[in-house]
Design an enzyme around this catalytic site. Structure first.
Site, PDB file in Angstrom:
ATOM      1  N   HIS A   1     151.079 -10.862  91.784  1.00 27.07           N
ATOM      2  CA  HIS A   1     152.040 -10.263  90.840  1.00 27.07           C
ATOM      3  C   HIS A   1     152.566 -11.323  89.852  1.00 27.07           C
ATOM      4  CE1 HIS A   1     155.384  -7.068  90.084  1.00 27.07           C
ATOM      5  NE2 HIS A   1     154.979  -7.668  88.965  1.00 27.07           N
TER       6      HIS A   1
ATOM      7  N   ASP B   1     148.006   9.251  77.456  1.00 31.87           N
ATOM      8  CA  ASP B   1     149.452   9.059  77.437  1.00 31.87           C
ATOM      9  C   ASP B   1     150.060  10.271  76.753  1.00 31.87           C
ATOM     10  OD1 ASP B   1     152.115   8.321  77.037  1.00 31.87           O
ATOM     11  OD2 ASP B   1     151.618   6.201  76.789  1.00 31.87           O
TER      12      ASP B   1
ATOM     13  N   GLU C   1     155.281  -6.079  98.648  1.00 33.60           N
ATOM     14  CA  GLU C   1     155.065  -7.439  98.123  1.00 33.60           C
ATOM     15  C   GLU C   1     155.980  -8.431  98.809  1.00 33.60           C
ATOM     16  OE1 GLU C   1     155.139  -7.442  93.843  1.00 33.60           O
ATOM     17  OE2 GLU C   1     153.462  -6.047  93.726  1.00 33.60           O
TER      18      GLU C   1
ATOM     19  N   ASP D   1     146.974  -6.873  90.743  1.00 34.71           N
ATOM     20  CA  ASP D   1     148.020  -7.900  90.584  1.00 34.71           C
ATOM     21  C   ASP D   1     149.255  -7.501  91.383  1.00 34.71           C
ATOM     22  OD1 ASP D   1     149.229 -10.210  89.391  1.00 34.71           O
ATOM     23  OD2 ASP D   1     150.322  -8.905  88.013  1.00 34.71           O
TER      24      ASP D   1
ATOM     25  N   GLY E   1     150.979 -11.292  86.609  1.00 31.28           N
ATOM     26  CA  GLY E   1     150.282 -10.903  85.388  1.00 31.28           C
ATOM     27  C   GLY E   1     151.103 -11.164  84.141  1.00 31.28           C
TER      28      GLY E   1
ATOM     29  N   ARG F   1     153.334  -0.859  75.329  1.00 35.61           N
ATOM     30  CA  ARG F   1     153.179  -2.230  74.819  1.00 35.61           C
ATOM     31  C   ARG F   1     151.939  -2.905  75.404  1.00 35.61           C
ATOM     32  NH1 ARG F   1     159.315  -2.220  75.679  1.00 35.61           N
ATOM     33  NH2 ARG F   1     158.571  -1.886  77.793  1.00 35.61           N
ATOM     34  N   ILE F   2     151.742  -2.736  76.722  1.00 34.21           N
ATOM     35  CA  ILE F   2     150.605  -3.403  77.353  1.00 34.21           C
ATOM     36  C   ILE F   2     149.319  -2.609  77.102  1.00 34.21           C
ATOM     37  CG2 ILE F   2     149.617  -4.154  79.565  1.00 34.21           C
ATOM     38  CD1 ILE F   2     152.573  -4.587  80.507  1.00 34.21           C
TER      39      ILE F   2
ATOM     40  N   ALA G   1     150.102  -2.870  86.984  1.00 30.04           N
ATOM     41  CA  ALA G   1     151.390  -2.230  86.642  1.00 30.04           C
ATOM     42  C   ALA G   1     152.360  -2.348  87.818  1.00 30.04           C
ATOM     43  CB  ALA G   1     151.155  -0.787  86.226  1.00 30.04           C
ATOM     44  N   ARG G   2     152.258  -1.436  88.783  1.00 34.22           N
ATOM     45  CA  ARG G   2     153.079  -1.507  89.994  1.00 34.22           C
ATOM     46  C   ARG G   2     152.262  -0.959  91.163  1.00 34.22           C
ATOM     47  NH1 ARG G   2     155.821  -4.592  87.678  1.00 34.22           N
ATOM     48  NH2 ARG G   2     158.045  -4.516  87.250  1.00 34.22           N
TER      49      ARG G   2
END
Ligand code: NAD
Length: 321
Positions: free
Chosen positions: A281, A171, A262, A257, A283, A151-152, A232-233
């Site tokens: 974080h 991907d 965290e 981000d 975004g 999606r992103i 993302a992460r």
């Protein structure tokens, strides 16, 4: 009466949707009150969850949970195997914040290309002649490698194409024709594409396969001067290796981000590096996205309780079987 727990504040729009149903009891639990959440979950029918890790123990305490509605997309804070075994569907907000993260990615790419931190500070310090350097970069005509065409990723691709970039996407889990149909070039492996890319942006979920996907080898395979973005992460990237690559001048900049830990520790060298551009974080948390996410979460809970949860939002469809 069915009980819905909301852990941490969500937008009024979601609360209003739930309040419209007189046959529900809604219980709001504050962010830091983990203890209460674990108590309340015992007889909850629905749970809206923001950030808290929801492990095996907390899930096991629930006796009649019918849905976990994640206020976001990433579900790495939920013990999915246990939720699935307990037949609890975990629903996300789908594309409610995909555009928001895609815009943040473009912000990072542009701000790093324009060396915004450096030039903003120079003007403020009265150093206008710094302009003689004429060294900021363009997106136009450059190659971007997007890792993860979900999606992103596909929204980032569309925005990069609008900037007349050449867009390559890696991907392996989707039909490669989807990438071609979006006007982009599919690539079979990172090793093949990295030496060509001027910008690299990662948009995969965090799981066992993607933890440290961007490791020292991958970073070293990037073209000198690459601008790297992670919205993302944090654990998808080896932070120590990223710092080394920036310190060596191999990468021109990194937009982050998300972080390994965290909030990040104040002595994390990535926080002090002049070539990093940081966000806390958020975004996916613009004003608009916050409303859309709250609405979608609330709707997912209501639909699940009414027995008509849209399976396209469910990330463990086995739980519905
Ligand atoms: P998505 O599920 O729609 O897309 C992820 C894509 O990654 C899929 O197409 C999948 O096939 C692909 N993928 C998985 N493993 C891969 C690998 N090893 N190599 C290449 N591709 C791989 O997810 P999305 O909505 O696009 O979100 C992506 C991630 O972004 C989320 O999992 C979440 O962690 C993160 N996210 C961050 C924020 C934020 O606030 N910064 C907000 C939303 C989402």
């Amino acid at each position: 009466m069915p009980r819905v727990i909301i852990h941490d504040a969500i937008d009024e729009a979601g609360l209003d949707l739930l309040a419209g149903r007189a046959d529900l009891e809604v219980c709001e639990v504050a962010r830091d009150d983990d203890e209460r959440l674990r108590r309340e979950i015992a007889d909850a029918d629905g749970l809206i969850l923001r950030y808290l890790p929801l492990g095996t123990e907390a899930l096991a305490a629930s006796t009649r949970l019918k849905v976990i509605a994640r206020h976001g997309v990433g579900c790495d804070n939920i013990d999915l195997a246990t939720a699935t075994a307990m037949k609890i569907p975990v629903a996300t907000v789908g594309d409610a914040n995909a555009v928001t993260v895609a815009e943040l990615t473009l912000y990072f790419m542009l701000a790093l290309a324009k060396r915004s931190r450096h030039y903003d500070e120079s003007v403020r310090q009265g150093d206008f002649l710094v302009r003689e350097a004429a060294d900021h970069l363009e997106l136009y005509g450059r190659t971007v490698l997007i890792i993860g065409f979900g999606r992103i990723g596909r929204r980032v691709a569309a925005r990069c194409r609008a900037f007349e970039m050449s867009v390559e996407c890696c991907d392996p889990y989707i039909p490669q024709q989807d990438i071609v149909d979006a006007g982009c070039t599919p690539v079979a492996s990172l090793a093949e594409a990295l030496p060509r890319a001027d910008y690299v942006s990662v948009h995969v979920p965090l799981n066992d396969e993607t933890r440290h996907l961007i490791d020292r080898t991958v970073l070293n395979s990037m073209k000198p001067g690459t601008i790297f973005v992670n919205a993302a992460r944090g654990p998808i990237v080896d932070g120590e290796a990223l710092h080394e690559a920036l310190e060596a001048g191999h990468l021109a900049g990194a937009g982050l981000d998300v972080f390994d830990e965290e909030p990040p520790r104040l002595d994390d060298p990535l926080l002090r590096h002049p070539s990093t551009l940081l966000m806390p974080h958020m975004g996916g948390s613009s004003r608009g996205a916050f409303v859309r996410m709250a609405t979608r979460c609330a709707q997912n809970v209501l639909d699940a309780l009414d027995g008509r949860l849209d399976s396209s939002f469910v990330i463990n469809p086995e739980a519905l079987e």
